[in-house]
Motif scaffolding. Structure first.
Motif, short mmCIF file in Angstrom:
data_model
loop_
_atom_site.label_atom_id
_atom_site.label_comp_id
_atom_site.label_asym_id
_atom_site.label_seq_id
_atom_site.Cartn_x
_atom_site.Cartn_y
_atom_site.Cartn_z
N ALA A 183 18.94 6.34 12.53
CA ALA A 183 20.04 5.40 12.75
C ALA A 183 19.73 4.00 12.22
CB ALA A 183 20.35 5.31 14.25
N GLY A 184 18.48 3.58 12.29
CA GLY A 184 18.15 2.22 11.88
C GLY A 184 16.67 2.05 11.65
N VAL A 185 16.22 0.81 11.65
CA VAL A 185 14.81 0.51 11.38
C VAL A 185 14.32 -0.59 12.32
CG1 VAL A 185 14.84 1.22 8.96
CG2 VAL A 185 15.45 -1.13 9.56
N ARG A 186 13.00 -0.65 12.50
CA ARG A 186 12.35 -1.69 13.28
C ARG A 186 11.22 -2.29 12.45
NH1 ARG A 186 8.01 -1.87 17.55
NH2 ARG A 186 7.51 0.27 16.94
N LEU A 187 11.22 -3.61 12.30
CA LEU A 187 10.22 -4.27 11.47
C LEU A 187 8.84 -4.16 12.09
CD1 LEU A 187 9.65 -6.09 8.97
CD2 LEU A 187 10.03 -8.06 10.47
N LEU A 188 7.86 -3.78 11.28
CA LEU A 188 6.48 -3.69 11.73
C LEU A 188 5.60 -4.77 11.11
CD1 LEU A 188 5.88 0.18 11.47
CD2 LEU A 188 6.49 -1.14 13.52
N GLU A 189 5.83 -5.06 9.82
CA GLU A 189 4.92 -5.99 9.14
C GLU A 189 5.61 -6.58 7.92
OE1 GLU A 189 0.74 -5.67 6.64
OE2 GLU A 189 1.06 -4.31 8.35
N VAL A 190 5.28 -7.84 7.61
CA VAL A 190 5.79 -8.47 6.40
C VAL A 190 4.73 -9.41 5.84
CG1 VAL A 190 6.93 -10.32 7.72
CG2 VAL A 190 7.64 -9.87 5.38
N SER A 191 4.56 -9.39 4.53
CA SER A 191 3.65 -10.32 3.86
C SER A 191 4.34 -10.82 2.60
CB SER A 191 2.31 -9.65 3.52
OG SER A 191 2.52 -8.56 2.63
N GLU A 192 3.90 -11.98 2.09
CA GLU A 192 4.58 -12.57 0.94
C GLU A 192 3.61 -13.29 0.02
OE1 GLU A 192 5.81 -16.95 2.72
OE2 GLU A 192 7.37 -15.46 2.37
N SER A 193 4.03 -13.44 -1.23
CA SER A 193 3.32 -14.27 -2.20
C SER A 193 4.36 -14.90 -3.11
CB SER A 193 2.32 -13.44 -3.01
OG SER A 193 2.99 -12.42 -3.75
N PHE A 194 3.98 -16.02 -3.75
CA PHE A 194 4.93 -16.76 -4.57
C PHE A 194 4.43 -16.89 -6.00
CE2 PHE A 194 6.05 -18.28 -0.34
CZ PHE A 194 7.43 -18.19 -0.38
N GLN A 195 5.39 -17.01 -6.93
CA GLN A 195 5.09 -17.24 -8.33
C GLN A 195 6.10 -18.22 -8.90
OE1 GLN A 195 5.36 -13.06 -9.58
NE2 GLN A 195 3.23 -13.18 -10.19
N SER A 196 5.67 -18.94 -9.94
CA SER A 196 6.57 -19.84 -10.65
C SER A 196 6.75 -19.33 -12.07
CB SER A 196 6.02 -21.27 -10.67
OG SER A 196 5.97 -21.80 -9.37
#
Length: 239
Positions: A183-196
């Motif tokens: 039916a849906g989802v539950r967030l477990l983990e998130v990570s990020e990085s940036f670029q120019s």
């Protein structure tokens, strides 16, 4: 890279404040992991230019002295153009002995010492970029690199890219869950990085300018620059 972890309970987070720990959230259903990239493009507000002087002389002291004189003229010209001292920074200084190598097997011949001095200049008025490049050549610069365009403050652009990437990741995870019968989802983990991203591939580009035509300014087009975020998200599929 920024990692966001979600504690299981408040008590667990307080139980051991003196030691670092990675808390893993237990999942009952299947887990989908996605990497999402988003780029926000906008007009740059600053540019970085490298400008310098290379000199050669028979002794190291003379090569350094000649270089110092020419670099002083170069920096004086930048200041006369209204560029603040905080936007002028020495980025490289080299002193090297130079030799001429022969093909007949005889020892190389010493030809002198080369001194190279380079400054990194931040340009805040992009409309004057061509004028500044021409003026640098007129002041004696024989090494010029750039310009590299960028955003001085990219906080808002990063926030826009982050929001778009996170929303797209959530929608993609939800699609996968529904295709799998959940039916849906539950967030477990998130990570990020940036670029120019600039308008061209990231590399140093030499700009050839001429000081002979005083009535013509070197044309410079800033285009757009991109601020990109890459996020990796993990979602548990839920009933």
């Amino acid at each position: 890279m920024k990692n966001f972890a979600f504690p299981i309970t408040i008590a667990a987070a307080i139980a051991a404040p003196a030691q670092a720990a990675e808390i893993q959230i237990a999942s009952q259903g299947p887990v989908v992991e996605l990497t999402v990239n988003e780029v926000v493009r906008s007009a740059p507000d600053v540019a970085q230019v490298g400008a310098g002087v290379m000199t050669r002389a028979k002794t190291a002291q003379e090569a350094v002295r000649l270089n110092a004189q020419q670099m002083e003229r170069l920096i004086d010209k930048l200041r006369a153009l209204g560029i603040a001292r905080k936007d002028i920074q020495t980025s490289n200084f080299n002193l090297n002995a130079q030799y001429s190598y022969n093909n007949d097997g005889t020892p190389p011949t010493f030809v002198g010492y080369d001194v190279s001095n380079q400054v990194s200049v931040k340009l805040r008025d992009l409309k004057r970029a061509g004028e500044v490049l021409d003026a640098l050549v007129g002041a004696g610069a024989n090494n010029i690199y750039g310009p590299n365009f960028m955003l001085e403050d990219d906080v808002d652009a990063k926030a826009q890219a982050r929001k778009a990437a996170f929303e797209r990741g959530r929608l993609m995870a939800t699609d996968y869950a529904r295709m799998a019968g959940y039916a849906g989802v539950r967030l477990l983990e998130v990570s990020e990085s940036f670029q120019s991203f600039g308008p061209m591939p990231v590399m140093e580009r030499a700009i050839a300018v001429s000081a002979s035509s005083a009535d013509t300014t070197t044309p410079i087009e800033p285009g757009e620059v991109g601020t990109g975020v890459s996020i990796t998200v993990k979602y548990e599929m839920t009933r």
